[in-house]
Scaffold this motif. Structure first.
Motif, PDB file in Angstrom:
ATOM      1  N   THR A  16      25.464  -6.930   2.988  1.00  0.00           N
ATOM      2  CA  THR A  16      24.761  -6.023   3.709  1.00  0.00           C
ATOM      3  C   THR A  16      23.751  -5.012   2.855  1.00  0.00           C
ATOM      4  OG1 THR A  16      26.628  -5.480   5.296  1.00  0.00           O
ATOM      5  CG2 THR A  16      25.041  -3.862   4.990  1.00  0.00           C
TER       6      THR A  16
ATOM      7  N   VAL B 260      22.396  -6.422   0.263  1.00  0.00           N
ATOM      8  CA  VAL B 260      21.274  -7.266   0.135  1.00  0.00           C
ATOM      9  C   VAL B 260      20.308  -7.314   1.300  1.00  0.00           C
ATOM     10  CG1 VAL B 260      20.669  -9.750  -0.349  1.00  0.00           C
ATOM     11  CG2 VAL B 260      22.586  -8.741  -1.698  1.00  0.00           C
ATOM     12  N   ALA B 261      21.032  -7.330   2.282  1.00  0.00           N
ATOM     13  CA  ALA B 261      20.123  -7.438   3.630  1.00  0.00           C
ATOM     14  C   ALA B 261      19.299  -6.224   3.790  1.00  0.00           C
ATOM     15  CB  ALA B 261      21.191  -7.592   4.713  1.00  0.00           C
ATOM     16  N   THR B 262      19.853  -4.876   3.291  1.00  0.00           N
ATOM     17  CA  THR B 262      19.234  -3.764   3.457  1.00  0.00           C
ATOM     18  C   THR B 262      18.167  -3.371   2.394  1.00  0.00           C
ATOM     19  OG1 THR B 262      21.060  -2.356   2.474  1.00  0.00           O
ATOM     20  CG2 THR B 262      20.643  -2.476   5.065  1.00  0.00           C
ATOM     21  N   GLY B 263      18.105  -4.089   1.239  1.00  0.00           N
ATOM     22  CA  GLY B 263      17.499  -3.965   0.069  1.00  0.00           C
ATOM     23  C   GLY B 263      17.953  -3.132  -1.054  1.00  0.00           C
ATOM     24  N   TYR B 264      19.025  -2.978  -0.970  1.00  0.00           N
ATOM     25  CA  TYR B 264      19.719  -2.051  -1.925  1.00  0.00           C
ATOM     26  C   TYR B 264      20.307  -2.934  -3.231  1.00  0.00           C
ATOM     27  CZ  TYR B 264      18.888   2.066   0.786  1.00  0.00           C
ATOM     28  OH  TYR B 264      18.526   3.144   1.199  1.00  0.00           O
TER      29      TYR B 264
ATOM     30  N   THR C  94      20.364  -7.072  -4.979  1.00  0.00           N
ATOM     31  CA  THR C  94      19.817  -8.578  -5.012  1.00  0.00           C
ATOM     32  C   THR C  94      20.906  -9.370  -5.446  1.00  0.00           C
ATOM     33  OG1 THR C  94      19.337  -8.376  -7.499  1.00  0.00           O
ATOM     34  CG2 THR C  94      17.511  -7.566  -5.857  1.00  0.00           C
ATOM     35  N   ARG C  95      20.704 -10.778  -4.843  1.00  0.00           N
ATOM     36  CA  ARG C  95      21.608 -11.833  -5.216  1.00  0.00           C
ATOM     37  C   ARG C  95      20.955 -12.900  -6.120  1.00  0.00           C
ATOM     38  NH1 ARG C  95      25.198 -14.987  -0.632  1.00  0.00           N
ATOM     39  NH2 ARG C  95      26.521 -16.466  -2.228  1.00  0.00           N
TER      40      ARG C  95
ATOM     41  N   SER D 211      19.236  -3.227  -6.579  1.00  0.00           N
ATOM     42  CA  SER D 211      18.015  -3.301  -6.682  1.00  0.00           C
ATOM     43  C   SER D 211      17.306  -2.000  -7.032  1.00  0.00           C
ATOM     44  CB  SER D 211      17.537  -3.767  -5.507  1.00  0.00           C
ATOM     45  OG  SER D 211      17.414  -2.778  -4.473  1.00  0.00           O
TER      46      SER D 211
ATOM     47  N   ARG E 211      15.397  -0.422  -5.346  1.00  0.00           N
ATOM     48  CA  ARG E 211      15.259   0.707  -4.269  1.00  0.00           C
ATOM     49  C   ARG E 211      16.063   1.947  -3.967  1.00  0.00           C
ATOM     50  NH1 ARG E 211      15.892  -0.675   2.242  1.00  0.00           N
ATOM     51  NH2 ARG E 211      15.221   1.267   2.969  1.00  0.00           N
TER      52      ARG E 211
ATOM     53  N   THR F 193      14.380   4.460  -6.055  1.00  0.00           N
ATOM     54  CA  THR F 193      13.371   5.166  -5.279  1.00  0.00           C
ATOM     55  C   THR F 193      13.840   6.186  -4.411  1.00  0.00           C
ATOM     56  OG1 THR F 193      12.110   2.938  -5.250  1.00  0.00           O
ATOM     57  CG2 THR F 193      11.482   4.448  -3.344  1.00  0.00           C
TER      58      THR F 193
END
Length: 256
Positions: free
Chosen positions: A53, A55-59, A61-62, A70, A72, A75
């Motif tokens: 989840t 990874v999917a939301t951009g928080y 990485t894999r 990540s 993010r 930010t």
């Protein structure tokens, strides 16, 4: 709000997801699914769902079997810190302190066992590690940590000391938890804390609390210096008044 309402509104999955994010933050080199499941006390299936989840939301990485946070999250943090927050207001005040003393001035909040830097005006380079917004240092052996721990209730402080991992960072580090409690109590009574070479040899720091309008300690600011530049007595005599004045000006933010 009563306990029943809190329980009904509590989202356990969100709490566990945030815990997974915090664990990833403590492992910048990344973690495997197995490592996360073990550290977060989750099943492999549960850990996998949370990691994917993120990874999917951009928080996160894999990279093969390894998961990492990540940029993010940085930010989001920078948006909060820069969006008219207390620390954008406090920065000019802290900058004046740093310029007056020719030393670094920093601010931090308590997060678990650590202090987390939320603002920093650099001075002379005195630490072997780089300090910047987001840096975490152990609360038990830092001046801002002693101040922030002094803002806890007795029960909260007892729980902190029971759970804290206390390591000897230098020959001067206080590791006896009873003595640590006494040092925190002294900081609370004095209204400031000086830590003398407990985090790193050659480093001294002095901190004061930042309180909100209710009187609760919400943050701390400090000045850190080389032991060769200021004795402990000189820090109290020459640095503390400037810190107290800066702290009062920052606290005024809460009542405007």
């Amino acid at each position: 709000m009563d306990e029943e309402t809190v329980s009904r509104d509590h989202v356990g999955s969100l709490e566990r997801g945030l815990a997974v994010m915090e664990i990833l933050a403590r492992h910048p080199q990344g973690m495997t699914l197995t490592e996360m499941a073990e550290e977060a006390s989750l099943t492999r299936a549960g850990a996998r769902r949370f990691l994917l989840t993120l990874v999917a939301t951009g928080y996160a990485t894999r990279d093969g079997r390894v998961f990492s946070l990540s940029p993010r999250l940085l930010t989001v943090a920078r948006t909060w810190l820069g969006g008219g927050s207390l620390w954008s207001f406090a920065a000019p005040i802290m900058r004046a302190v740093a310029a007056q003393l020719n030393e670094a001035c920093s601010a931090a909040i308590l997060s678990g066992p650590d202090v987390v830097y939320v603002a920093r005006i650099p001075g002379r380079r005195i630490l072997s590690v780089s300090l910047e917004v987001g840096t975490r240092l152990p609360a038990y052996c830092t001046s801002m940590g002693r101040i922030l721990l002094g803002g806890l209730t007795p029960g909260e402080l007892d729980a902190f000391l029971r759970q804290a991992t206390v390591e000897r960072r230098t020959p001067k580090t206080i590791t006896d938890k009873k003595l640590l409690a006494e040092a925190v109590g002294k900081a609370q009574a004095d209204g400031f804390a000086i830590v003398d070479e407990e985090l790193e040899l050659g480093l001294r720091s002095i901190a004061v609390p930042i309180r909100d309008r209710s009187g609760s300690t919400v943050a701390a600011i400090n000045v850190s210096t080389q032991s060769a530049r200021f004795s402990v007595a000189e820090m109290e005599r020459e640095i503390l008044p400037a810190l107290f004045e800066a702290g009062q000006r920052i606290e005024d933010f809460f009542v405007v």
